[in-house]
Write a protein that holds these residues in place. Structure first.
Motif, PDB file in Angstrom:
ATOM      1  N   VAL A 324      46.467  43.955  35.025  1.00 46.11           N
ATOM      2  CA  VAL A 324      46.535  43.962  36.048  1.00 46.11           C
ATOM      3  C   VAL A 324      45.456  44.444  36.800  1.00 46.11           C
ATOM      4  O   VAL A 324      44.223  43.036  36.490  1.00 46.11           O
ATOM      5  CB  VAL A 324      46.062  45.930  35.271  1.00 46.11           C
ATOM      6  N   SER A 325      45.866  43.733  37.575  1.00 45.26           N
ATOM      7  CA  SER A 325      45.391  43.101  38.770  1.00 45.26           C
ATOM      8  C   SER A 325      44.277  44.621  39.746  1.00 45.26           C
ATOM      9  O   SER A 325      45.432  44.960  39.953  1.00 45.26           O
ATOM     10  CB  SER A 325      46.158  41.949  39.734  1.00 45.26           C
ATOM     11  N   ASP A 326      43.476  44.569  40.223  1.00 43.36           N
ATOM     12  CA  ASP A 326      42.900  45.645  41.195  1.00 43.36           C
ATOM     13  C   ASP A 326      41.479  44.615  41.677  1.00 43.36           C
ATOM     14  O   ASP A 326      40.449  45.057  41.290  1.00 43.36           O
ATOM     15  CB  ASP A 326      42.062  46.670  40.352  1.00 43.36           C
ATOM     16  N   PRO A 327      42.068  44.333  42.577  1.00 40.18           N
ATOM     17  CA  PRO A 327      40.104  43.280  42.958  1.00 40.18           C
ATOM     18  C   PRO A 327      39.604  44.169  44.067  1.00 40.18           C
ATOM     19  O   PRO A 327      38.385  44.025  44.096  1.00 40.18           O
ATOM     20  CB  PRO A 327      40.751  42.050  44.124  1.00 40.18           C
ATOM     21  N   PHE A 328      40.049  45.206  44.576  1.00 42.43           N
ATOM     22  CA  PHE A 328      38.917  46.498  44.808  1.00 42.43           C
ATOM     23  C   PHE A 328      38.756  47.040  43.909  1.00 42.43           C
ATOM     24  O   PHE A 328      37.241  47.116  44.501  1.00 42.43           O
ATOM     25  CB  PHE A 328      40.006  47.018  45.658  1.00 42.43           C
ATOM     26  N   CYS A 329      38.282  47.191  43.506  1.00 37.51           N
ATOM     27  CA  CYS A 329      37.990  47.825  42.151  1.00 37.51           C
ATOM     28  C   CYS A 329      38.124  47.254  40.584  1.00 37.51           C
ATOM     29  O   CYS A 329      38.972  47.546  39.804  1.00 37.51           O
ATOM     30  CB  CYS A 329      38.372  49.326  41.420  1.00 37.51           C
ATOM     31  N   PRO A 330      37.198  45.725  40.853  1.00 35.76           N
ATOM     32  CA  PRO A 330      37.205  44.876  40.116  1.00 35.76           C
ATOM     33  C   PRO A 330      37.669  45.000  38.416  1.00 35.76           C
ATOM     34  O   PRO A 330      37.394  44.682  36.968  1.00 35.76           O
ATOM     35  CB  PRO A 330      36.202  44.390  40.255  1.00 35.76           C
ATOM     36  N   TRP A 331      36.538  46.405  38.139  1.00 39.34           N
ATOM     37  CA  TRP A 331      36.084  47.459  36.755  1.00 39.34           C
ATOM     38  C   TRP A 331      37.726  47.768  36.174  1.00 39.34           C
ATOM     39  O   TRP A 331      38.049  48.170  35.232  1.00 39.34           O
ATOM     40  CB  TRP A 331      35.436  48.634  37.058  1.00 39.34           C
ATOM     41  N   ASN A 332      38.942  47.507  36.435  1.00 42.53           N
ATOM     42  CA  ASN A 332      39.940  48.111  36.516  1.00 42.53           C
ATOM     43  C   ASN A 332      40.705  46.684  36.153  1.00 42.53           C
ATOM     44  O   ASN A 332      41.930  46.949  35.070  1.00 42.53           O
ATOM     45  CB  ASN A 332      41.232  48.921  37.037  1.00 42.53           C
ATOM     46  N   GLU A 333      40.423  45.550  36.549  1.00 43.16           N
ATOM     47  CA  GLU A 333      40.700  44.184  36.430  1.00 43.16           C
ATOM     48  C   GLU A 333      41.116  43.832  34.632  1.00 43.16           C
ATOM     49  O   GLU A 333      39.881  44.348  33.938  1.00 43.16           O
ATOM     50  CB  GLU A 333      40.772  42.999  37.107  1.00 43.16           C
TER      51      GLU A 333
END
Length: 409
Positions: A324-333
């Motif tokens: 999963v990529s999620d640069p706006f909420c990096p805790w999800n990456e």
């Protein structure tokens, strides 16, 4: 730039809301509508951006509970009242509000954030995916007929004052919430929203009307609507404007629709927000004369990815590693193993090789079961890294009924 981003103070609400009205065209709302939103605003969850004493940005959140696949009703932040003054565009104000808001949502323990968008192109970059759709209808009731199921004639219909009938309608609504993902359990005060009826917004239509469906003394359905009279040289051609309709069984549902089709001096029925799999499409004699249109509804964002994916069940067994990529909420990456079935699920970080690659936006779109991961893969937004993983995950995420948000916020 000397702007200040902070939590709203109750004494600032009028200026804050005035900025929102200005951003949406500058037409003041009716006093009763403004009063309702004042009462519903959760000040402690509302953000304002101020520049030299003037409000130039707004964003709020409601503490909702959202129905998800499997019937659970889970905490979700309802993002709302977002605006930036036209004089302060391209300064990062919206981004700063979205970042602060999602951080606050995470701190508050809510796994999801949801919103309805004035412009759907805005929120994808913040990780929101379109998770529900809504259908509008414009039905030629002079030419379209209904075929109703057995038992429809046994349903009693009764006209009632919309405000007086709120409690009975809300009891029906509450029973419908777990059945369809995307519906919101109404918190105290929210029952006022469906019966809000400012005279200034009727545009020639009648005051709001309500019809109750009853069986053995129990309310089993309701419809709220207005009628806009119209005439031409050939006679009456009034329009029934359906606001909302809920029923607990097919006979009550059909009885309510038949009532709306049969109203005197009308030849059209319009409604702006129905689920895309609404059973009325299978009652009508000619769907082409129903002018079906579909648009985006609820936008969904997992805030705590693992916790969000664990709140719902899955249509078939699934055991897939997501990258999963999620640069706006990096805790999800990173890589997550989603393992679940119709009884429940777990979603935990893993070091195992990834089998599907996607962003948090795609997971938001698929979360409520109405958007196929396979369709997103066809658009290049999901990549299959292990053969068979896409079909496994796509079938598991889909639901039996289309998710739907019955009202805005």
């Amino acid at each position: 730039m000397t702007t200040e981003l902070r939590v709203l103070r109750q004494t600032e609400w009028d200026a804050w809301y005035g900025q929102l009205e200005l951003a949406f065209g500058g037409i003041p709302e009716a006093p009763e509508e403004r009063s309702l939103w004042n009462d519903l605003t959760e000040t402690e969850r509302s953000l304002g951006v101020w520049d030299d004493g003037a409000c130039v940005g707004t964003a709020g959140a409601f503490s909702f509970r959202l129905a998800v696949p499997g019937g659970s009703v889970v905490p979700a932040a309802g993002v709302t009242m977002v605006s930036v003054a036209s004089t302060h565009r391209r300064r990062g104000i919206l981004t700063s509000m979205m970042r602060r808001q999602l951080s606050d949502v995470r701190s508050g323990g809510e796994p999801l954030a949801v919103l309805t968008a004035s412009e759907p192109a805005i929120y994808g970059r913040f990780g929101y995916g379109i998770g529900t759709q809504q259908m509008s209808l414009d039905i030629d009731t002079a030419r379209v007929r209904l075929t109703v199921p057995e038992g429809t004639d046994g349903v009693r219909l009764r006209i009632s004052d919309p405000v007086a009938a709120v409690e009975r309608c809300e009891a029906v609504y509450a029973r419908r919430v777990p059945v369809r993902p995307g519906m919101l359990a109404r918190r105290p005060g929210w029952a006022r929203l469906p019966v809000l009826d400012p005279e200034s917004e009727r545009a020639g239509a009648s005051p709001l009307q309500c019809v109750l469906a009853e069986r053995d003394g129990e309310t089993v359905g309701y419809a709220r609507y207005a009628v806009k009279p119209d005439w031409d040289a050939e006679g009456p051609k009034g329009i029934v404007q359906l606001r909302d309709l809920e029923a607990l069984d097919p006979a009550a549902y059909a009885a309510l629709w038949r009532h709306l089709f049969d109203l005197d001096l009308t030849s059209r029925l319009t409604t702006r927000n129905r689920p895309v799999d609404d059973p009325v499409l299978h009652l009508v004699s000619d769907v082409r004369r129903c002018s079906v249109r579909v648009r985006d509804g609820l936008h969904v964002r997992p805030v705590e990815l693992g916790a969000a994916l664990e709140t719902r069940t899955y249509a078939r067994p699934v055991d897939v590693v997501l990258d999963v990529s999620d640069p706006f909420c990096p805790w999800n990456e990173g890589r997550w193993r989603i393992s679940g079935d119709a009884k429940g699920a777990s979603c935990e970080r893993t070091g195992d090789p990834a089998e599907l690659a996607l962003s948090v936006r795609e997971l938001g779109a698929a979360f409520l079961g109405g958007v196929s991961l396979g369709a997103l893969a066809g658009a290049g937004r999901v990549r299959e890294l292990r053969q068979g993983a896409l079909a496994e995950a796509s079938g598991a995420f889909l639901g039996d009924v289309a998710p739907w948000l019955p009202h805005g916020f």
